[in-house]
Design a protein around this motif. Sequence first.
Motif, PDB file in Angstrom:
ATOM      1  N   HIS A  79      -3.890  13.294  -7.581  1.00 47.14           N
ATOM      2  CA  HIS A  79      -3.617  11.868  -7.391  1.00 47.14           C
ATOM      3  C   HIS A  79      -2.586  11.659  -6.284  1.00 47.14           C
ATOM      4  CE1 HIS A  79      -2.811   7.665  -8.144  1.00 47.14           C
ATOM      5  NE2 HIS A  79      -3.915   7.650  -8.881  1.00 47.14           N
ATOM      6  N   GLN A  80      -2.848  10.652  -5.443  1.00 43.02           N
ATOM      7  CA  GLN A  80      -1.979  10.400  -4.270  1.00 43.02           C
ATOM      8  C   GLN A  80      -0.576   9.924  -4.657  1.00 43.02           C
ATOM      9  OE1 GLN A  80      -4.525   8.483  -5.226  1.00 43.02           O
ATOM     10  NE2 GLN A  80      -4.080   6.300  -4.929  1.00 43.02           N
ATOM     11  N   HIS A  81      -0.373   9.579  -5.927  1.00 46.81           N
ATOM     12  CA  HIS A  81       0.973   9.164  -6.341  1.00 46.81           C
ATOM     13  C   HIS A  81       1.878  10.344  -6.699  1.00 46.81           C
ATOM     14  CE1 HIS A  81      -0.479   4.805  -7.364  1.00 46.81           C
ATOM     15  NE2 HIS A  81      -0.324   5.015  -6.075  1.00 46.81           N
ATOM     16  N   LEU A  89      -8.486   6.146 -16.768  1.00 47.12           N
ATOM     17  CA  LEU A  89      -8.937   4.759 -16.673  1.00 47.12           C
ATOM     18  C   LEU A  89      -9.241   4.227 -18.071  1.00 47.12           C
ATOM     19  CD1 LEU A  89      -9.608   2.741 -14.349  1.00 47.12           C
ATOM     20  CD2 LEU A  89     -12.007   3.264 -14.830  1.00 47.12           C
ATOM     21  N   TYR A 137      -9.177  11.030 -14.215  1.00 47.75           N
ATOM     22  CA  TYR A 137      -9.674  11.082 -12.837  1.00 47.75           C
ATOM     23  C   TYR A 137      -8.591  11.633 -11.904  1.00 47.75           C
ATOM     24  CZ  TYR A 137      -7.136   6.686 -11.964  1.00 47.75           C
ATOM     25  OH  TYR A 137      -6.161   5.736 -11.838  1.00 47.75           O
ATOM     26  N   LYS A 138      -9.015  12.095 -10.731  1.00 52.14           N
ATOM     27  CA  LYS A 138      -8.130  12.669  -9.696  1.00 52.14           C
ATOM     28  C   LYS A 138      -7.181  13.717 -10.287  1.00 52.14           C
ATOM     29  CE  LYS A 138      -8.081   8.476  -6.788  1.00 52.14           C
ATOM     30  NZ  LYS A 138      -7.270   7.428  -6.162  1.00 52.14           N
ATOM     31  N   GLY A 184       4.158   2.376  -5.703  1.00 53.33           N
ATOM     32  CA  GLY A 184       2.850   2.372  -6.351  1.00 53.33           C
ATOM     33  C   GLY A 184       2.986   1.983  -7.817  1.00 53.33           C
ATOM     34  N   CYS A 185       1.851   1.608  -8.416  1.00 54.40           N
ATOM     35  CA  CYS A 185       1.879   1.137  -9.803  1.00 54.40           C
ATOM     36  C   CYS A 185       2.277   2.265 -10.761  1.00 54.40           C
ATOM     37  CB  CYS A 185       0.533   0.530 -10.176  1.00 54.40           C
ATOM     38  SG  CYS A 185      -0.892   1.518  -9.658  1.00 54.40           S
ATOM     39  N   TYR A 186       1.597   3.404 -10.674  1.00 55.61           N
ATOM     40  CA  TYR A 186       1.957   4.522 -11.553  1.00 55.61           C
ATOM     41  C   TYR A 186       3.392   5.005 -11.283  1.00 55.61           C
ATOM     42  CZ  TYR A 186      -2.953   5.400 -13.065  1.00 55.61           C
ATOM     43  OH  TYR A 186      -4.220   5.337 -13.604  1.00 55.61           O
ATOM     44  N   TYR A 210      -3.396  11.432   1.260  1.00 59.71           N
ATOM     45  CA  TYR A 210      -4.174  10.214   1.502  1.00 59.71           C
ATOM     46  C   TYR A 210      -5.369  10.448   2.411  1.00 59.71           C
ATOM     47  CZ  TYR A 210      -1.034   7.020  -0.955  1.00 59.71           C
ATOM     48  OH  TYR A 210      -0.324   6.352  -1.936  1.00 59.71           O
ATOM     49  N   ARG A 230       5.344   4.779   1.986  1.00 62.74           N
ATOM     50  CA  ARG A 230       6.223   5.279   0.904  1.00 62.74           C
ATOM     51  C   ARG A 230       6.630   6.726   1.113  1.00 62.74           C
ATOM     52  NH1 ARG A 230       1.824   3.703  -3.428  1.00 62.74           N
ATOM     53  NH2 ARG A 230       1.730   1.447  -3.109  1.00 62.74           N
ATOM     54  N   SER A 245       0.837  -1.212   0.000  1.00 62.50           N
ATOM     55  CA  SER A 245       0.000   0.000   0.000  1.00 62.50           C
ATOM     56  C   SER A 245       0.864   1.251   0.000  1.00 62.50           C
ATOM     57  CB  SER A 245      -0.922   0.005   1.221  1.00 62.50           C
ATOM     58  OG  SER A 245      -0.252   0.526   2.354  1.00 62.50           O
ATOM     59  N   GLY A 246       0.202   2.412  -0.024  1.00 60.70           N
ATOM     60  CA  GLY A 246       0.938   3.671  -0.048  1.00 60.70           C
ATOM     61  C   GLY A 246       1.370   4.146   1.336  1.00 60.70           C
ATOM     62  N   GLY A 272      -6.330  -1.894 -11.449  1.00 61.43           N
ATOM     63  CA  GLY A 272      -5.543  -0.983 -10.611  1.00 61.43           C
ATOM     64  C   GLY A 272      -6.337  -0.442  -9.442  1.00 61.43           C
ATOM     65  N   ALA A 273      -7.650  -0.476  -9.557  1.00 55.32           N
ATOM     66  CA  ALA A 273      -8.498   0.070  -8.490  1.00 55.32           C
ATOM     67  C   ALA A 273      -8.912  -1.002  -7.483  1.00 55.32           C
ATOM     68  CB  ALA A 273      -9.720   0.715  -9.096  1.00 55.32           C
ATOM     69  N   GLY A 281      -5.369   0.125 -16.473  1.00 54.35           N
ATOM     70  CA  GLY A 281      -6.486  -0.808 -16.550  1.00 54.35           C
ATOM     71  C   GLY A 281      -7.252  -0.794 -15.228  1.00 54.35           C
TER      72      GLY A 281
HETATM   73  C1  LIG Z   1      -7.124   2.527 -11.747  1.00 53.99           C
HETATM   74  C2  LIG Z   1      -7.035   3.040 -10.352  1.00 53.99           C
HETATM   75  O1  LIG Z   1      -8.002   3.518  -9.797  1.00 53.99           O
HETATM   76  N1  LIG Z   1      -5.853   2.942  -9.757  1.00 53.99           N
HETATM   77  C3  LIG Z   1      -5.655   3.391  -8.409  1.00 53.99           C
HETATM   78  C4  LIG Z   1      -4.321   2.918  -7.924  1.00 53.99           C
HETATM   79  C5  LIG Z   1      -4.369   2.937  -6.417  1.00 53.99           C
HETATM   80  C6  LIG Z   1      -3.182   2.480  -5.725  1.00 53.99           C
HETATM   81  O2  LIG Z   1      -2.464   1.617  -6.127  1.00 53.99           O
HETATM   82  O3  LIG Z   1      -3.066   3.116  -4.543  1.00 53.99           O
HETATM   83  P1  LIG Z   1      -1.797   3.254  -3.614  1.00 53.99           P
HETATM   84  O4  LIG Z   1      -0.590   2.961  -4.441  1.00 53.99           O
HETATM   85  O5  LIG Z   1      -1.853   4.661  -3.183  1.00 53.99           O
HETATM   86  O6  LIG Z   1      -1.966   2.274  -2.538  1.00 53.99           O
HETATM   87  C7  LIG Z   1      -5.728   4.929  -8.308  1.00 53.99           C
HETATM   88  O7  LIG Z   1      -5.456   5.594  -9.300  1.00 53.99           O
HETATM   89  O8  LIG Z   1      -5.967   5.437  -7.206  1.00 53.99           O
END
Ligand SMILES: CC(=O)N[C@@H](CCC(=O)OP(=O)(O)O)C(=O)O
Length: 345
Positions: free
Chosen positions: A208-210, A234, A203-204, A148-150, A113, A102, A98-99, A182-183, A179
């Motif tokens: 975005h939290q990233h 998305l 979105y966001k 995080g993924c992004y 967050y 980090r 999780s975030g 990710g959510a 995709g």
């Molecule tokens: C497609 C989608 O909704 N993706 C999520 C990824 C969330 C995630 O991985 O959140 P943490 O890394 O902050 O835990 C988003 O963009 O919020």
Amino acid sequence: MKAGIVGATGYGGIELLRLLTNHPQVKAITLFSSSQAGEKFENIYPQFRGGESYVLHDLEPEKMKEDLDVIFLATPSGVSSQLTPQLQGSHAKVIDLSGDLRIKEPATYEQWYKKEAAPDGTLGNAVYGLPEWNQEQIEKADLIANPGCYPTATLLGLGPVVKEGLVKPDSIVIDAKSGVSGAGKNPNPITHFAHAQENFQIYKVNQHQHIPEIEQQLTIWDDQLEPVTFSTHLVPMTRGIMATIYLQLKEGMSEEDLRQKFKSYYEPQPFVRVRESGGFPCTKDVYGSNFCDIGLTIDARTKRVTIVSVIDNLMKGAASQAVQNMNLVFQYDERTGLAPLPVYP
Ligand SMILES: CC(=O)N[C@@H](CCC(=O)OP(=O)(O)O)C(=O)O
Ligand SMILES: NC(=O)C1=CN([C@@H]2O[C@H](COP(=O)(O)OP(=O)(O)OC[C@H]3O[C@@H](n4cnc5c(N)ncnc54)[C@H](OP(=O)(O)O)[C@@H]3O)[C@@H](O)[C@H]2O)C=CC1
């Protein structure tokens, strides 16, 4: 080695189980659930029938940290900040997907967050688990904040140019797409099939939290960098992230020299593949694998650099990167258990 997965019934947890059941060093796996303890995993996910049978267990931090060698937390933000302090202080290593761990500055975490940050003693011990750039620290860590993924796709795409101080400080724009997996597994109004299919949505925007996670690492590499523009979209597909990154260089450089920089950073890295001139990756090139594929070019007219970085959000963006980190923490070859080539088509 004995491994535990908290949040095993979620998308990240399922991928962890798939990977760890094929990991030669992992001899026992225990699954934990906050909502379905006592249930058989295969009754929830019949695709796991025929292999070892797992029962979901209640979370008991004191017992977990004595019994297990590594504990993966594949839980929503806000869980690890409370749970990790209870798991520290034993031989067990913790890898948090999780975030929560980090962001080093608690106030920044709380701003983005909207949740209480983890205690300083926990944040201070967490090592940012981006193996291609942080291997030495990861090898000595007890606690890993899995990226995080992004941020994984973005930072791997930016590392070679930012680390060398080549980028005009205010010029970075990251246009990212993900995709729906990710959510996570629970649909919301944006990810609900009827809304998401045949749709494409930003979105966001600027929230975005990233964003702080990306900027934190970028400014470790180059403290002159200014805030980045980062947008997320998305895409109606199950897996995959593409980050298309635009930036300007401080000084002119040929495309071939730029590509060479990326190649020299990533040639020793088994999971980052840099394309030759004219080649750009798509998300299916890495589907189901731990690879990050990168393509790049310089526009002769605008002099702007375009970098395209793709990953599978559930793999290099989450579970397989977590296993790569586990391998480094336990001094195994970082490729152990991560053999799968991408699934195509
Ligand atoms: C497609 C989608 O909704 N993706 C999520 C990824 C969330 C995630 O991985 O959140 P943490 O890394 O902050 O835990 C988003 O963009 O919020
Ligand atoms: N999906 C992705 O591509 C990525 C996800 N991440 C991050 O990884 C984490 C897991 O994501 P993902 O698997 O997609 O999420 P899911 O929503 O699919 O799964 C999360 C799991 O956490 C468990 N859980 C929920 N609340 C609690 C709680 N209070 N205490 C303990 N466990 C709880 C649930 O399992 P149960 O009810 O059985 O306890 C649930 O199945 C998240 O922080 C996410 O942001 C990071 C990178 C990529």
